[in-house]
Design a protein around this motif. Structure first.
Motif, PDB file in Angstrom:
ATOM      1  N   LEU A  31      45.647  32.638  47.717  1.00 49.63           N
ATOM      2  CA  LEU A  31      44.712  33.641  47.220  1.00 49.63           C
ATOM      3  C   LEU A  31      44.722  34.792  48.212  1.00 49.63           C
ATOM      4  N   PRO A  32      45.249  35.925  47.845  1.00 49.27           N
ATOM      5  CA  PRO A  32      45.433  37.029  48.792  1.00 49.27           C
ATOM      6  C   PRO A  32      44.112  37.570  49.343  1.00 49.27           C
ATOM      7  N   ASP A  33      44.057  37.713  50.656  1.00 53.43           N
ATOM      8  CA  ASP A  33      42.857  38.261  51.302  1.00 53.43           C
ATOM      9  C   ASP A  33      42.597  39.701  50.882  1.00 53.43           C
ATOM     10  N   ILE A  34      43.654  40.378  50.474  1.00 54.21           N
ATOM     11  CA  ILE A  34      43.512  41.797  50.130  1.00 54.21           C
ATOM     12  C   ILE A  34      42.564  42.013  48.952  1.00 54.21           C
ATOM     13  N   LEU A  35      42.361  40.963  48.137  1.00 54.69           N
ATOM     14  CA  LEU A  35      41.494  41.096  46.963  1.00 54.69           C
ATOM     15  C   LEU A  35      40.045  40.714  47.255  1.00 54.69           C
ATOM     16  N   ARG A  36      39.772  40.206  48.451  1.00 54.53           N
ATOM     17  CA  ARG A  36      38.395  39.836  48.770  1.00 54.53           C
ATOM     18  C   ARG A  36      37.532  41.095  48.904  1.00 54.53           C
ATOM     19  N   ASP A  37      36.349  41.068  48.335  1.00 53.35           N
ATOM     20  CA  ASP A  37      35.406  42.200  48.343  1.00 53.35           C
ATOM     21  C   ASP A  37      35.928  43.399  47.558  1.00 53.35           C
ATOM     22  N   THR A  38      36.911  43.157  46.705  1.00 56.30           N
ATOM     23  CA  THR A  38      37.474  44.221  45.877  1.00 56.30           C
ATOM     24  C   THR A  38      36.684  44.350  44.570  1.00 56.30           C
ATOM     25  N   VAL A  39      36.683  45.545  44.002  1.00 57.92           N
ATOM     26  CA  VAL A  39      36.080  45.766  42.688  1.00 57.92           C
ATOM     27  C   VAL A  39      37.150  45.543  41.628  1.00 57.92           C
ATOM     28  N   PHE A  40      36.889  44.636  40.692  1.00 56.77           N
ATOM     29  CA  PHE A  40      37.818  44.344  39.596  1.00 56.77           C
ATOM     30  C   PHE A  40      37.338  45.073  38.349  1.00 56.77           C
ATOM     31  N   VAL A  41      38.173  45.948  37.836  1.00 52.87           N
ATOM     32  CA  VAL A  41      37.751  46.792  36.727  1.00 52.87           C
ATOM     33  C   VAL A  41      38.847  46.864  35.670  1.00 52.87           C
ATOM     34  N   GLY A  42      38.425  46.816  34.400  1.00 51.31           N
ATOM     35  CA  GLY A  42      39.363  46.881  33.289  1.00 51.31           C
ATOM     36  C   GLY A  42      39.614  48.304  32.830  1.00 51.31           C
ATOM     37  N   HIS A  43      40.102  48.441  31.609  1.00 54.65           N
ATOM     38  CA  HIS A  43      40.517  49.741  31.082  1.00 54.65           C
ATOM     39  C   HIS A  43      39.404  50.420  30.293  1.00 54.65           C
ATOM     40  N   LEU A 100      36.741  34.421  41.191  1.00 54.04           N
ATOM     41  CA  LEU A 100      37.842  33.702  41.812  1.00 54.04           C
ATOM     42  C   LEU A 100      38.195  34.245  43.194  1.00 54.04           C
ATOM     43  N   TYR A 101      38.303  35.544  43.300  1.00 56.26           N
ATOM     44  CA  TYR A 101      38.774  36.147  44.543  1.00 56.26           C
ATOM     45  C   TYR A 101      37.657  36.611  45.479  1.00 56.26           C
ATOM     46  N   GLY A 102      36.425  36.521  45.009  1.00 50.33           N
ATOM     47  CA  GLY A 102      35.319  36.936  45.856  1.00 50.33           C
ATOM     48  C   GLY A 102      35.115  38.437  45.870  1.00 50.33           C
ATOM     49  N   GLY A 103      35.027  39.024  44.669  1.00 44.46           N
ATOM     50  CA  GLY A 103      34.854  40.465  44.575  1.00 44.46           C
ATOM     51  C   GLY A 103      33.701  40.843  43.670  1.00 44.46           C
ATOM     52  N   ILE A 104      33.789  42.032  43.087  1.00 43.59           N
ATOM     53  CA  ILE A 104      32.714  42.568  42.252  1.00 43.59           C
ATOM     54  C   ILE A 104      33.307  43.015  40.918  1.00 43.59           C
ATOM     55  N   PRO A 105      32.765  42.551  39.781  1.00 46.57           N
ATOM     56  CA  PRO A 105      33.258  43.021  38.487  1.00 46.57           C
ATOM     57  C   PRO A 105      32.650  44.374  38.136  1.00 46.57           C
ATOM     58  N   ILE A 134      40.057  48.771  44.878  1.00 43.52           N
ATOM     59  CA  ILE A 134      40.041  48.529  43.434  1.00 43.52           C
ATOM     60  C   ILE A 134      41.216  47.639  43.036  1.00 43.52           C
ATOM     61  N   CYS A 135      40.945  46.678  42.156  1.00 48.73           N
ATOM     62  CA  CYS A 135      42.012  45.917  41.512  1.00 48.73           C
ATOM     63  C   CYS A 135      41.903  46.145  40.010  1.00 48.73           C
ATOM     64  N   LEU A 136      42.951  46.679  39.421  1.00 47.65           N
ATOM     65  CA  LEU A 136      42.959  46.910  37.975  1.00 47.65           C
ATOM     66  C   LEU A 136      43.233  45.599  37.247  1.00 47.65           C
ATOM     67  N   VAL A 137      42.481  45.340  36.203  1.00 54.46           N
ATOM     68  CA  VAL A 137      42.725  44.144  35.399  1.00 54.46           C
ATOM     69  C   VAL A 137      42.949  44.554  33.947  1.00 54.46           C
TER      70      VAL A 137
END
Length: 223
Positions: A91-103, A120-125, A162-165
Motif C-alpha cells: 500500500l503506497p505511502d504516497i496515498l496516505r492523507d491524500t484526497v480521493f476525488v472522482g470525475h 483503504l489508503y487512509g485519505g479523504i474522499p 490528490i488521487c484521481l479515481v
C-alpha cells in the motif's frame, strides 16, 4: 466393479519415501509426488481413451519442464515455517492523507470508489460535482455520509495531494485541481488523448475491469 478396481491398480502411486533422480542429483520427497511427478504418473506422454488420444497441455508441459527449478526453490526455503518472512500487500505511502476525488458529472462508481479508496489508503474522499439521484439513494440506503466537495477541501488546504479515481482525462477533472498536486490515479478507463501529464512519477493503478470500485474491493480482499 472388478474392471474399475483394475483401472485403479494401473495408476502407480508415488510412495512417501520416493527417491528420484534429476540429472545427477537425487532428491527425496517428504510427501507424495509433486505436480510434475503426478502428471507423469497420471498422464504420461499421451494417453488413449477409446478412440481419443489425450495429449499433454501447455500448462502440464511447463510444470514438468520446470520441475528442477521448483525443487531448488523448495530446498532454499527455511525448514521452520515461522522463519519465512511474511509479505504484506503493498500500500503506497504516497496515498496516505491524500484526497480521493472522482470525475465531473459524478456517478456511483466515482463516489463509491473515492470513499472506498480513502478508507483503504487512509485519505479523504471528495466530490468533483454534486451527486446524482442513484448515488444519493445508495448513500442513504447504506448509511454512508456524503463526502465533502473538492472545492471546500481545497479552500482549506490548497496544497493537499490528490488521487484521481474513476478517470484520468483532463476534460473530466474538476477545474480547481492542479495537475501538480496529483500523486495517483486509480481507474478502469482507456488512456486517450486528454490523459493527464505530470512532471513527476505518480502511483498508477489502471485495470481493464468493469468498475473502479471493483479494483478497490479486490485490494480490500487481499489486504
Amino acid at each position: 466393479m472388478a474392471e474399475e478396481k483394475k483401472e485403479d491398480q494401473d495408476v502407480p502411486v508415488a510412495p512417501v519415501s520416493l527417491l528420484s533422480t534429476s540429472g545427477n542429483r537425487k532428491r527425496k520427497a517428504e510427501h507424495h509426488a509433486g505436480a510434475a511427478e503426478a502428471l507423469r504418473l497420471a498422464v504420461g506422454t499421451d494417453k488413449k481413451y477409446d478412440s481419443i488420444t489425450r495429449h499433454r497441455t501447455e500448462v502440464e508441459r511447463a510444470v514438468i519442464d520446470r520441475e528442477e527449478q521448483a525443487e531448488e526453490i523448495i530446498e532454499s526455503l527455511p525448514k521452520d515455517s515461522s522463519a519465512v518472512p511474511r509479505v504484506e500487500l503493498y500500500l503506497p505511502d504516497i496515498l496516505r492523507d491524500t484526497v480521493f476525488v472522482g470525475h465531473l458529472v459524478t456517478d456511483l462508481d466515482s463516489v463509491a470508489g473515492a470513499i472506498g479508496a480513502a478508507e483503504l489508503y487512509g485519505g479523504i474522499p471528495a466530490l468533483a460535482s454534486e451527486v446524482n439521484s442513484e448515488t444519493a439513494f445508495a448513500l442513504e440506503k447504506f448509511g454512508v455520509e456524503k463526502p465533502r466537495t473538492i472545492e471546500d477541501i481545497l479552500k482549506e488546504n490548497p496544497e493537499v495531494d490528490i488521487c484521481l479515481v474513476d478517470h484520468q482525462q483532463t476534460s473530466q477533472m474538476n477545474p480547481l485541481i492542479s495537475p501538480d498536486r496529483i500523486v495517483g490515479v486509480i481507474d478502469h478507463h482507456a488512456l486517450q488523448s486528454k490523459t493527464i501529464v505530470t512532471d513527476k512519477p505518480i502511483y498508477i493503478d489502471i485495470r481493464p475491469w468493469g468498475s473502479m470500485s471493483t479494483i478497490i474491493a479486490h485490494t480490500f480482499g487481499r489486504y
